[in-house]
Write an enzyme that holds these catalytic residues in place. Structure first.
Site, PDB file in Angstrom:
ATOM      1  N   GLU A 185       0.823  -1.206   0.000  1.00  0.00           N
ATOM      2  CA  GLU A 185       0.000   0.000   0.000  1.00  0.00           C
ATOM      3  C   GLU A 185       0.864   1.266   0.000  1.00  0.00           C
ATOM      4  O   GLU A 185       0.617   2.211   0.755  1.00  0.00           O
ATOM      5  CB  GLU A 185      -0.956  -0.016   1.197  1.00  0.00           C
ATOM      6  CG  GLU A 185      -1.958  -1.154   1.145  1.00  0.00           C
ATOM      7  CD  GLU A 185      -2.954  -1.166   2.291  1.00  0.00           C
ATOM      8  OE1 GLU A 185      -4.116  -1.502   2.052  1.00  0.00           O
ATOM      9  OE2 GLU A 185      -2.553  -0.833   3.430  1.00  0.00           O
ATOM     10  N   GLU A 265      -6.691  -7.734  -0.601  1.00  0.00           N
ATOM     11  CA  GLU A 265      -7.106  -7.645   0.804  1.00  0.00           C
ATOM     12  C   GLU A 265      -8.612  -7.413   0.840  1.00  0.00           C
ATOM     13  O   GLU A 265      -9.073  -6.269   0.833  1.00  0.00           O
ATOM     14  CB  GLU A 265      -6.396  -6.497   1.536  1.00  0.00           C
ATOM     15  CG  GLU A 265      -4.906  -6.673   1.732  1.00  0.00           C
ATOM     16  CD  GLU A 265      -4.300  -5.558   2.582  1.00  0.00           C
ATOM     17  OE1 GLU A 265      -5.070  -4.794   3.197  1.00  0.00           O
ATOM     18  OE2 GLU A 265      -3.071  -5.452   2.618  1.00  0.00           O
TER      19      GLU A 265
END
Length: 628
Positions: A185, A265
């Site tokens: 991320e 995710e």
């Protein structure tokens, strides 16, 4: 050979051709951009995966958790590698026991599971500092997750240790690791340093080879995908059940016009913060979102599908307008509980998976046995300030002004800051810290009498009285370094001067405490009893023992009347309790840390005040919400 005739040469070529035809096809896992899917050994492939954090599960329970993954119908699992879990000090590596990642990977292969590896170097995972070692902050001006030469040198050193352990286990090398994530991320981080991502890409390629599939994960926000992606790394997205699936995958298509749709995710639950409500996500909502993605042909990893207690681990924190430490339990309302039990949510997920691919025949592993060992009485052993010689055997550090944890090379735990009142304080004076300079909680004692607690983004002043020369002690607690966002350079301790009516205090003795080390070595149970006559308030150690009735089953500890502190059983640090703040009310105790046939030693460090009759209550189920 020079004299060999054509017939003989033809025979050799034919033999070689037959050998090539008899050889199995080369193992491969790659992106098929034209077909819009992954390609495994030349055939279209889609994975349905769940996260398992080996660092959050005792080794004795690894096989049980992985069998649950397999029997739930998942074809793969995803796992993080926390750098600070394996390199606690520069050049000091730990890959044994619960930290034996190679043994964990070998077990996944034995059980027929593919692996998606997320080695960082930054992982988030609600883990202390996102998995980065605190010793990086020994260089105060280091810029983490960037092209800062000091940071890159540390990263390269780590990757040269870790990735050679991974390479033989890559799918194309005969192993079961099908893909490897680079960073995590990164688009959410302020630096947006493409040079850093290019450096990581070069290091991963050099150490793992040109064939391994490397990828990134970011949220579905355009600005994060802009900074978190790089040519040569396949871009995936992450989002939860409440998201618009079409829009989220549409964002992925903006950076990857072709190739498989991937949610790396998919959030089946959420984390808890101290002082907040216990998070939960409905089984029906999780199942609906999963089915919608699978109908589109997407590959999905369910984040926090199989996460348990952070035994031996380091809960991190978030910063959302204020500092928000994560609870000890990483239950996450996950499909498999922290004790390893299948929940209604897991069976709902399994039902969805069965619509798209076969699931193994056979029952799920039964719930692990639990036992309510009942009430265990404790007694006060000593006030913390009376055992500094044991907890800080090297003695204090003298400094005119306070030093941070990092400046004295203390990664976690507690540090005592001691000075003296410079003058008589007959009328109450204000003891205070500048904003954001006390990280994270400070327990204040004057002449060894507890005065109260100072807290980051909370109460930062106390009123005190005393005489010149009186000893002022502040026990500083690290509640977990921030693990996400721009503030991960999260220094601990007293970051500024403590003042008395705006006059800075000076001449400090600083005691870095090695409590974990002392308790692991048998203290205080193996030490001589301490005589103690002072009252209940303030940081103190309490001890007790209990025996199991011939079994060592999982259990949960409740803390009736206690305020805040830490628990050890048989030397194992089982984490923080804070029932008055909640939502977590109990700590999980794996049966693997308990003894059969001999006493189990309990050590509690209570920081603010124990109940008048101190005891613990062992239950056979967890309690999460403050309002029970």
């Amino acid at each position: 050979p020079a004299k060999m005739g054509l017939p003989a040469l033809g025979t050799l070529l034919a033999a070689g051709l037959l050998h090539a035809q008899a050889s199995p096809p080369a193992r491969s896992f790659q992106v098929d951009y034209e077909q819009g899917c992954f390609c495994k050994d030349g055939a279209p492939f889609r994975y349905i995966s769940g996260s398992v954090h080996y660092a959050r599960v005792p080794r004795a329970a690894w096989r049980h958790r992985l069998r649950s993954v397999y029997l739930s119908g998942l074809s793969a699992l995803q796992l993080y590698v926390p750098w600070n879990y394996h390199e606690p000090l520069p050049g000091v590596y730990d890959f044994v026991g619960d930290r034996d990642i190679e043994a964990f990977l070998d077990l996944t292969a034995e059980l027929g599971l593919l692996v998606i590896l997320r080695p960082g170097p930054y992982i988030c995972a609600e883990w202390e500092m996102g998995g980065l070692p605190a010793w990086l902050l020994w260089k105060p001006d280091i810029v983490l997750r960037s092209s800062d030469p000091a940071y890159l040198a540390a990263v390269d050193s780590w990757l040269h240790v870790l990735l050679p352990k991974i390479k033989p286990r890559l799918y194309q090398n005969g192993g079961n690791i099908i893909s490897v994530q680079v960073e995590n991320e990164y688009g959410s981080y302020y630096a947006c340093d493409y040079g850093y991502l290019r450096h990581l890409l070069g290091s991963f390629r050099a150490l793992l080879g040109s064939e391994v599939l490397l990828f990134t994960t970011d949220s579905a926000r355009a600005e994060e995908l802009r900074c978190g992606t790089l040519q040569g790394l396949y871009a995936t997205v992450d989002f939860g059940p409440g998201s618009n699936v079409t829009e989220a995958f549409g964002a992925q298509r903006q950076v990857e016009p072709k190739g498989p749709l991937v949610n790396s995710e998919y959030y089946t639950g959420w984390l808890d913060y101290w002082g907040g409500a216990h998070a939960s996500t409905s089984s029906a909502q999780v199942a609906r979102g999963l089915e919608e993605m699978l109908q589109l042909g997407a590959s999905v990893n369910m984040q926090s599908t199989f996460l348990q207690l952070p035994l031996f681990s380091c809960p991190g924190a978030d910063f959302k307008d204020q500092y928000k430490p994560v609870t000890t339990s990483y239950d996450y309302d996950a499909p498999i509980s922290e004790a390893g039990d299948a929940t209604e949510k897991l069976f709902a997920i399994r039902t969805v998976i069965s619509k798209f691919q076969p699931v193994p025949v056979g029952p799920m592993p039964p719930p692990t046995p639990k036992y309510a060992y009942g009430r265990v009485a404790l007694r006060k052993y000593a006030d913390l300030l009376d055992v500094l010689d044991v907890l800080c055997p090297s003695g204090p550090i003298l400094s005119q002004f306070p030093l941070t944890f990092e400046a004295i090379k203390q990664a976690q735990g507690f540090v005592v800051y001691r000075t003296q009142l410079p003058r008589d304080v007959l009328e109450p004076a204000t003891l205070s810290t500048p904003p954001h300079s006390l990280c994270d909680r400070g327990y204040v004692m004057l002449q060894k009498e507890y005065q109260g607690t100072l807290e980051r983004d909370g109460q930062t002043t106390l009123r005190v009285t005393g005489s010149a020369g009186d000893t002022l002690d502040v026990l500083l607690e690290n509640m977990g370094r921030i693990s996400f966002g721009a503030n991960i350079s999260d220094f601990k301790g007293l970051l500024g001067n403590l003042s008395l009516d705006s006059s800075p205090l000076s001449n400090w003795l600083i005691y870095p405490l090695a409590i974990d080390t002392a308790v692991r070595q048998g203290w205080p149970h193996a030490a001589l009893p301490k005589s103690n006559s002072r009252g209940r308030a303030g940081p103190a150690f309490y001890i007790g023992t209990f025996e199991t009735p011939g079994i060592a089953w999982d259990t949960f500890v409740k803390f009736p009347g206690w305020n805040k502190g830490q628990l050890w059983i048989n030397g194992f640090n089982l984490g923080r309790y804070w029932p008055c703040r909640g939502p977590q009310q109990t700590l999980f105790v794996p049966g693997s840390v308990l003894h059969v046939g001999q006493p189990n030693n309990i050590t509690v460090l209570e920081l603010e005040g124990a109940p008048p009759t101190p005891f613990l209550h062992f239950l056979d189920r967890p309690l999460f919400n403050r309002t029970l």
